[in-house]
Structure formats: C-alpha cells, structure tokens
Motif scaffolding. Structure first.
Motif, short mmCIF file in Angstrom:
data_model
loop_
_atom_site.label_atom_id
_atom_site.label_comp_id
_atom_site.label_asym_id
_atom_site.label_seq_id
_atom_site.Cartn_x
_atom_site.Cartn_y
_atom_site.Cartn_z
N ASP A 92 -16.26 -14.68 -3.15
CA ASP A 92 -17.33 -15.46 -3.78
C ASP A 92 -16.81 -16.83 -4.19
O ASP A 92 -17.49 -17.85 -4.00
CB ASP A 92 -17.88 -14.73 -5.01
CG ASP A 92 -18.78 -13.56 -4.64
OD1 ASP A 92 -19.09 -13.40 -3.45
OD2 ASP A 92 -19.15 -12.80 -5.56
N LEU A 93 -15.62 -16.84 -4.76
CA LEU A 93 -15.02 -18.10 -5.22
C LEU A 93 -14.72 -19.02 -4.05
O LEU A 93 -15.08 -20.21 -4.06
CB LEU A 93 -13.75 -17.81 -6.01
CG LEU A 93 -12.92 -19.00 -6.48
CD1 LEU A 93 -13.73 -19.90 -7.40
CD2 LEU A 93 -11.66 -18.52 -7.19
N SER A 153 -16.34 -19.00 -10.23
CA SER A 153 -17.19 -18.77 -9.05
C SER A 153 -18.64 -19.18 -9.26
O SER A 153 -19.42 -19.19 -8.32
CB SER A 153 -17.12 -17.29 -8.63
OG SER A 153 -17.64 -16.46 -9.66
N LEU A 159 -17.61 -23.40 -11.95
CA LEU A 159 -17.72 -23.84 -10.56
C LEU A 159 -18.01 -25.33 -10.49
O LEU A 159 -17.41 -26.05 -9.67
CB LEU A 159 -18.83 -23.05 -9.85
CG LEU A 159 -19.13 -23.45 -8.41
CD1 LEU A 159 -17.91 -23.32 -7.53
CD2 LEU A 159 -20.30 -22.62 -7.86
N SER A 208 -11.39 -15.85 -10.28
CA SER A 208 -12.64 -15.11 -10.28
C SER A 208 -12.30 -13.65 -10.07
O SER A 208 -11.22 -13.32 -9.56
CB SER A 208 -13.57 -15.61 -9.18
OG SER A 208 -14.74 -14.80 -9.11
N PRO A 255 -7.46 -20.60 -4.77
CA PRO A 255 -8.35 -19.57 -5.33
C PRO A 255 -7.55 -18.31 -5.64
O PRO A 255 -6.68 -17.90 -4.87
CB PRO A 255 -9.36 -19.32 -4.20
CG PRO A 255 -8.62 -19.68 -2.95
CD PRO A 255 -7.61 -20.73 -3.31
#
Length: 283
Positions: free
Chosen positions: A40-41, A13, A18, A35, A53
């Motif tokens: 957030d990811l 993330s 990232l 994550s 994700p």
C-alpha cells in the motif's frame, strides 16, 4: 531551504503522513517511511531513489530498531523523525473495554516511544536532529464527548514531548508536538476511527458525536493537508522551531478557549488554592 535532509515518517500510507512524504520527496529530501502494509505504501508513493519504504510493527521494538538501522545504512544519517502513526477512538469511557483502551495507547503512545528510543542514539551521535510527534488539538483540549481515551493518548504525546524537549536540548536535538484541528484526510473513516464493541445507549452526546463525525464532518474537514505539511516542513527548517505547533484556525480557536478556561479556574480559586503552604512559625 536545506536540501537532502533524511526524514523518517511513520504511518505514511495515507493521510497527513502520505501527503508529507510526497511533498518531501518532491523538494529533494530523502525519506524512509513506514506502514503496516508495504505494498500500500509503495503504491501510494511511487518509486524514488531517495525513498525507502518499510514494513514496520511499531509495537515491536526489534521491528522499529531494524527500520531505523536500515534508514541509517541507506542514507548515512537521520535528521527528522515524524511520529505520525495512530488512529482515532470514539466511545465513552464506560463503553470502552480495557483491551480497546490499551490498544489505542499501544499505537498512539507506545509506538511513538519505541521510535524515539531507537532513533535517539543516532541523533545523539550527530548532536543534531528534530523529532515531531503528531498529537491533536484533542491532546490539548479534552472537551470532546466520546474521545476520552483518544484524547488521553494525545495528551500523553504532548506531555512526553515537552519532557523530551527538555531532555535533549543540550544535545542539539529539538522536539515539537504538532496539534492539528480537523484536516481532510481518511482519519474519520472506518479504517482509522474505532468505535465501541459494546455501545451504551444512555450516552446521547457520545452517539450524537459519533454520527456527526462519521457522517457530517468526514470529508468536510476545513484543513488542507498539503498546507498543513508545509507548516511542519517550515518548522523543521526553522532555527526557532516551536515546542507546540497548532495547525489550523480551528485548533487555534480551541486552544485559546482552553487557555481562557484554565485562567478563569485559576483566578476563581486562587485565594483558596494558593493558601496551602505550611504556616510560617514566627519567633
């Protein structure tokens, strides 16, 4: 370059993870990324058909196993595993409690081991794959006051990667330990760098190091994360991938200094230290 490899990246993330995930997706690879915080990811990466994700607790084997299974179910294979998740710990050995030290090991060491343990059945089945374990130059040289526990976790990562490489070579699987120097990521911010709950004023060098890393080095690191991940991708595509991948001129400088120190110690003490075998009995 071979397109459409399936990558599994932890700690994705922010930071190097990232940057790596974004670059991989932009050049056509499929990526499963983990994550602790899924929103957030997803927000950081964006939406891609080739992106999965995953919210994963790396300390929980069932959570890790589920993530690996979902990756294989979606993409049909698993080619490159990157154990990137981890955090820094800055405190003298005396200052840090058993709990603080063990928590750093749980994430930096045992979390990666959980991923390796759950990924290897698929890699063995394929007779192919590459595991990258992100260590640090602090996993090769421990000459950093206040980073003893963090360095210990990263030395552990380097050590088990060397053994892993020997164990899986005949199975067609590669392993690389990545040892970066200072790269300009969020690594030195409060969310990624833990400090002691009970600091001891006597450790001046440690306090000086803490101030320097939090105030002077943070956001001034010389390493460009985009260039760093390009090297990792190149290593994944190479037929001659390194076991140790040092990233950054600072990492090279510190590694060479450590090697020179070890060689000097060996030569200075060679006569005594090699006269330790049993004496031969002469007839």
């Amino acid at each position: 370059m071979e397109n459409n490899k399936v990558w599994f990246v932890t700690g994705a993330s922010k930071g190097l993870g990232l940057t790596l995930v974004k670059k991989l997706l932009s050049i056509g690879h499929s990526v499963a990324a983990t994550s602790r915080n899924l929103s957030d990811l997803s927000k950081a990466v964006g939406e891609y058909e080739t992106f999965l994700p995953l919210s994963v607790d790396l300390a929980n084997e069932e959570s890790v196993e589920s993530a690996i299974s979902r990756t294989i179910s979606k993409f049909g294979q698993l080619d490159v595993v990157v154990n990137n998740a981890g955090y820094g710990m800055l405190g003298a050995l005396e200052e840090l409690s058993d709990k603080e030290a063990r928590e750093n090991f749980d994430v930096n060491v045992f979390g990666s081991l959980n991923v390796i343990r759950k990924a290897l059945p698929q890699l063995r089945k394929q007779q192919s794959g590459h595991i990258f374990n992100i260590s640090s130059i602090g996993g090769f040289s421990g000459n950093f006051p206040g980073f003893g526990i963090y360095c210990a976790t990263k030395f552990a990562v380097a050590g088990f990667t060397e053994s892993l490489a020997a164990e899986v070579k005949s199975l067609g699987i590669k392993a690389t330990v990545v040892e970066p120097g200072y790269f300009r990521t969020e690594f030195l911010t409060s969310g990624s760098l833990a400090v002691p709950n009970n600091p001891i004023d006597a450790y001046k060098e440690v306090r000086d190091s803490q101030v320097a890393h939090q105030n002077d080095i943070n956001n001034q690191q010389p390493g460009d994360p985009a260039k760093g991940v390009d090297v990792i991708i190149a290593a994944a595509e190479s037929k001659n991938a390194p076991l140790h991948l040092f990233l950054g001129p600072d990492a090279y400088h510190l590694a060479k200094a450590k090697i020179a120190d070890v060689q000097k110690n060996m030569e200075d003490w060679k006569a005594l230290a090699t006269a330790t075998n049993f004496d031969e009995v002469k007839a």
